[in-house]
Enzyme design. Structure first.
Site, PDB file in Angstrom:
ATOM      1  N   TYR A 280      22.678  61.878  57.929  1.00 49.80           N
ATOM      2  CA  TYR A 280      24.073  61.413  57.894  1.00 49.80           C
ATOM      3  C   TYR A 280      24.694  61.318  59.279  1.00 49.80           C
ATOM      4  O   TYR A 280      24.128  61.782  60.261  1.00 49.80           O
ATOM      5  CB  TYR A 280      24.928  62.196  56.919  1.00 49.80           C
ATOM      6  CG  TYR A 280      25.152  63.678  57.103  1.00 49.80           C
ATOM      7  CD1 TYR A 280      24.851  64.350  58.271  1.00 49.80           C
ATOM      8  CD2 TYR A 280      25.722  64.406  56.067  1.00 49.80           C
ATOM      9  CE1 TYR A 280      25.105  65.697  58.407  1.00 49.80           C
ATOM     10  CE2 TYR A 280      25.990  65.754  56.188  1.00 49.80           C
ATOM     11  CZ  TYR A 280      25.677  66.394  57.368  1.00 49.80           C
ATOM     12  OH  TYR A 280      25.936  67.728  57.494  1.00 49.80           O
ATOM     13  N   GLU A 281      25.839  60.657  59.335  1.00 51.21           N
ATOM     14  CA  GLU A 281      26.507  60.259  60.586  1.00 51.21           C
ATOM     15  C   GLU A 281      25.649  59.297  61.397  1.00 51.21           C
ATOM     16  O   GLU A 281      25.763  59.231  62.623  1.00 51.21           O
ATOM     17  CB  GLU A 281      26.861  61.477  61.462  1.00 51.21           C
ATOM     18  CG  GLU A 281      27.589  62.585  60.769  1.00 51.21           C
ATOM     19  CD  GLU A 281      28.953  62.184  60.282  1.00 51.21           C
ATOM     20  OE1 GLU A 281      29.889  62.126  61.087  1.00 51.21           O
ATOM     21  OE2 GLU A 281      29.076  61.930  59.078  1.00 51.21           O
TER      22      GLU A 281
END
Length: 300
Positions: A280-281
């Site tokens: 994620y990110e």
């Protein structure tokens, strides 16, 4: 638990960086006091690594915009009091057609989808969001229409060191668990920690953790100093720390053997939680694209 706070921070940065004074006064004090929890809604089925491919639409309607579409894998989904939603106001403009909107959780037309059954970060709520002509007024547009992609990318620049910090904490915890276990476990008449092979693994774990810590802290110092462009450094910190956390947690499970594999001990959870920090990110593959782009920018 860190992720519950981080999800709110992710939704706060767009307001801090691009919000109007009215938006800041309305939201920031309540966020700071803990009265409001936020969530950042960017990801869709076809818009993950390719954030510019957002299909959720924002159609002009009666002094505002009507949002329609589906977001997925939204951290704090169903728990948040407000969502920062990236939607497409003009598909003909590609990334330049995106806009960022503040959508309160009680807005008509917003429905919370299923809570995802995840491998790790299981204490964090991750859901889909459904928008069915969800109307938001003009004063809920963050920045300007057309700045949505820029707002999302700058927000992620600020949040990636936070992912690195999560990864660092996970790795540190796994290292401490494994260290204590190997000191107490006896095999072949001696503590497991006395075997040189085990000592070398522990040494490598410690080296990687401290290297990640140094890179992360230096990146944070750069950001706090007010430097404008830190995309490369933020991506480097995120990549290095998350890759490190994955390796360190796997090594911790290995050092603890069968006990490491059991849910009676925390390291198997740390290993599952470490994996998401590589995803994620922005996946670590995308981060390497960002790093390379920044390194080669302006060079022929």
């Amino acid at each position: 638990m860190a992720l519950a706070f981080a999800g709110t921070v992710l939704a706060t940065y767009p307001i801090l960086l691009y919000g109007s004074e009215e938006q800041k006064q309305e939201y920031l004090p309540k966020i700071a006091s803990g009265k409001k929890i936020g969530a950042f809604a960017l990801t869709e089925e076809g818009a993950g690594s390719d954030a510019s491919a957002v299909k959720t639409t924002a159609v002009r309607d009666k002094g505002g915009y009507c949002l329609s579409g589906v977001k997925q894998w939204i951290t704090n989904g169903g728990q948040a009091d407000f969502y920062v939603v990236i939607a497409n106001s003009d598909s003909s403009k590609g990334a330049r057609g995106l806009a960022a909107f503040l959508v309160d959780s009680n807005t008509k037309g917003l429905t919370i989808g299923k809570k995802e059954n995840k491998m790790g970060i299981r204490a964090s709520s991750t859901t889909q969001l459904y928008f069915d002509c969800c109307w938001v007024p003009d004063n809920r547009v963050i920045g300007k229409v057309g700045e949505g992609f820029r707002i999302a990318m700058k927000t992620l620049d600020y949040s990636r060191p936070g992912v690195a910090a999560q990864a660092l904490g996970i790795a540190q915890g796994a290292f401490e668990d494994a260290s204590v276990y190997t000191k107490n476990r006896v095999q072949f008449g001696q503590r497991v920690s006395q075997f040189q092979a085990v000592q070398h693994i522990l040494a490598d774990m410690a080296i990687q953790i401290e290297a990640a810590r140094a890179l992360l802290y230096q990146t944070c110092r750069m950001i706090d100093s007010g430097i404008r462009n830190f995309s490369k450094e933020a991506a480097m910190a995120k990549v290095f720390a998350s890759d490190m956390a994955m390796k360190v947690t796997v090594d911790a499970v290995q050092l603890m053997g069968g006990c490491g594999y059991m849910k009676d001990y925390p390291v198997e959870k740390r290993m599952r939680d470490a994996k998401i920090t590589q995803i994620y990110e922005g996946t670590n593959q995308i981060q390497r694209n960002i790093i390379a782009h920044e390194l080669l920018k302006g060079r022929k």
